[in-house]
Write an enzyme that holds these catalytic residues in place. Structure first.
Site, PDB file in Angstrom:
ATOM      1  N   LYS A  23       0.860  -1.191   0.000  1.00 18.98           N
ATOM      2  CA  LYS A  23       0.000   0.000   0.000  1.00 18.98           C
ATOM      3  C   LYS A  23       0.894   1.238   0.000  1.00 18.98           C
ATOM      4  O   LYS A  23       1.842   1.326   0.788  1.00 18.98           O
ATOM      5  CB  LYS A  23      -0.887   0.001   1.247  1.00 18.98           C
ATOM      6  N   THR A  68      -3.975  -5.380   0.938  1.00 17.52           N
ATOM      7  CA  THR A  68      -3.340  -4.070   1.103  1.00 17.52           C
ATOM      8  C   THR A  68      -4.151  -3.172   2.027  1.00 17.52           C
ATOM      9  O   THR A  68      -3.595  -2.277   2.672  1.00 17.52           O
ATOM     10  CB  THR A  68      -3.134  -3.377  -0.254  1.00 17.52           C
ATOM     11  N   ARG A 187      28.089  33.877 -11.485  1.00 16.60           N
ATOM     12  CA  ARG A 187      26.740  33.521 -11.921  1.00 16.60           C
ATOM     13  C   ARG A 187      25.868  33.203 -10.715  1.00 16.60           C
ATOM     14  O   ARG A 187      26.363  32.973  -9.606  1.00 16.60           O
ATOM     15  CB  ARG A 187      26.774  32.308 -12.842  1.00 16.60           C
ATOM     16  N   HIS A 264      18.663  26.960 -13.908  1.00 19.94           N
ATOM     17  CA  HIS A 264      19.259  28.098 -14.608  1.00 19.94           C
ATOM     18  C   HIS A 264      18.453  29.381 -14.428  1.00 19.94           C
ATOM     19  O   HIS A 264      17.220  29.380 -14.457  1.00 19.94           O
ATOM     20  CB  HIS A 264      19.378  27.790 -16.105  1.00 19.94           C
TER      21      HIS A 264
END
Length: 304
Positions: A23, A68, A187, A264
């Site tokens: 599950k 489950t 940068r 970027h």
């Protein structure tokens, strides 16, 4: 009585490499009440079990299957009776339950992700029962245990987004006929950190404190000193520095995997409008993006 298809035949030319079922995304908010002081853990848990038999796959015989829905209910009940001190301990409790309760379960794997709630705090005073969602990195863990072995424990950080506006560059790379990227000494550097580490087996660990320590190391090596920063010549170098310092400062750690996307931000050309834009207004680009990965581990001590 259960019925299954007797006309199914086993194919002797095919064999399983691995099987599992379970599950996913079982969500729980656990509240620990100590008088008027409350503590919370909200988690999403995914459980995978492997059984000794494959008859459910091969013949459609469900007689060994733990539903489950039962797995979901078990997560809820274990949260009630065991609590959630740390997500790693909770994951180990789930593994232990299924392996000890069902002899035909040979493997349990549990993934737990914690919702980043932080207690309200003002002027050093912590609120007794109020919390704010504070997504400065998501704490997750993966625990896998075989019937015959100890739990293998990984912890990790994901979705930790960081940016610095200088003290980063990228120079000296290979240039061929397809290269258009210019070298740059300064940068913006932005990334969304994903890192995962494995613990030594059988060691007592303060998982919460260790996670905080690793996150502090990630931030420290990315940003550098608060008054001047620290230069990064590449994403690779920053990744390696995080791993070296983490393995040095966290003795419980065996290895560490990191993935750093290079998010970027490009300078917007305003020349057609008669303006000079000196890296003041930048355009964020979601994709494409570079992604740098690496896994480091401790070297084995020489026997010589």
């Amino acid at each position: 009585m259960a019925h299954y298809h007797n006309d199914y035949k086993k194919n002797d030319e095919v064999e399983f490499v691995r099987t599992g079922y379970g599950k996913d995304m079982v969500k729980v908010l656990h509240i620990q009440r100590d008088g008027k002081y409350h503590s919370i853990k909200e988690v999403a848990t995914s459980v995978q079990l492997t059984l000794s038999s494959k008859k459910d796959y091969v013949y459609g015989d469900n007689s060994d299957i733990i539903p489950t829905d039962t797995i979901k209910n078990t997560v809820h009940v274990l949260a009630k009776f065991k609590g959630i001190k740390s997500i790693e301990t909770f994951a180990m409790n789930i593994c232990e339950h299924f392996l000890s309760s069902f002899n035909h379960v040979i493997r349990a794997q549990v993934y737990v992700e914690e919702v980043p709630w932080k207690r309200f705090e003002k002027n050093g005073v912590k609120h007794v029962h109020a919390f704010i969602h504070n997504p400065t990195g998501t704490h997750f863990c993966e625990v896998e245990q075989m019937r015959s072995g100890p739990p293998v424990i990984h912890s990790g950080i994901k979705d930790l987004k960081v940016l610095k506006t200088t003290q980063s560059g990228f120079e000296g790379f290979i240039k061929d006929q397809f290269t258009t990227l210019p070298e740059v000494k300064d940068r913006c550097f932005a990334t969304k950190v994903y890192c995962k580490w494995r613990y030594h087996q059988g060691r007592d660990v303060d998982f919460e404190a260790t996670w905080d320590t690793v996150r502090d190391i990630v931030l420290e090596k990315f940003a550098g000193p608060y008054d001047k920063g620290e230069y990064s010549p590449s994403v690779q170098k920053t990744l390696y520095d995080i791993q070296v310092h983490s393995l040095s400062r966290v003795p419980e750690m065996e290895d560490m995997e990191i993935s750093l996307p290079n998010i970027h931000y490009f300078n917007i050309d305003m020349s057609k409008m008669g303006l000079i834009n000196k890296e003041e207004v930048l355009l964020p680009l979601d994709n494409p993006y570079g992604r740098i990965t690496g896994t480091a581990k401790r070297k084995l001590a020489s026997k010589l």
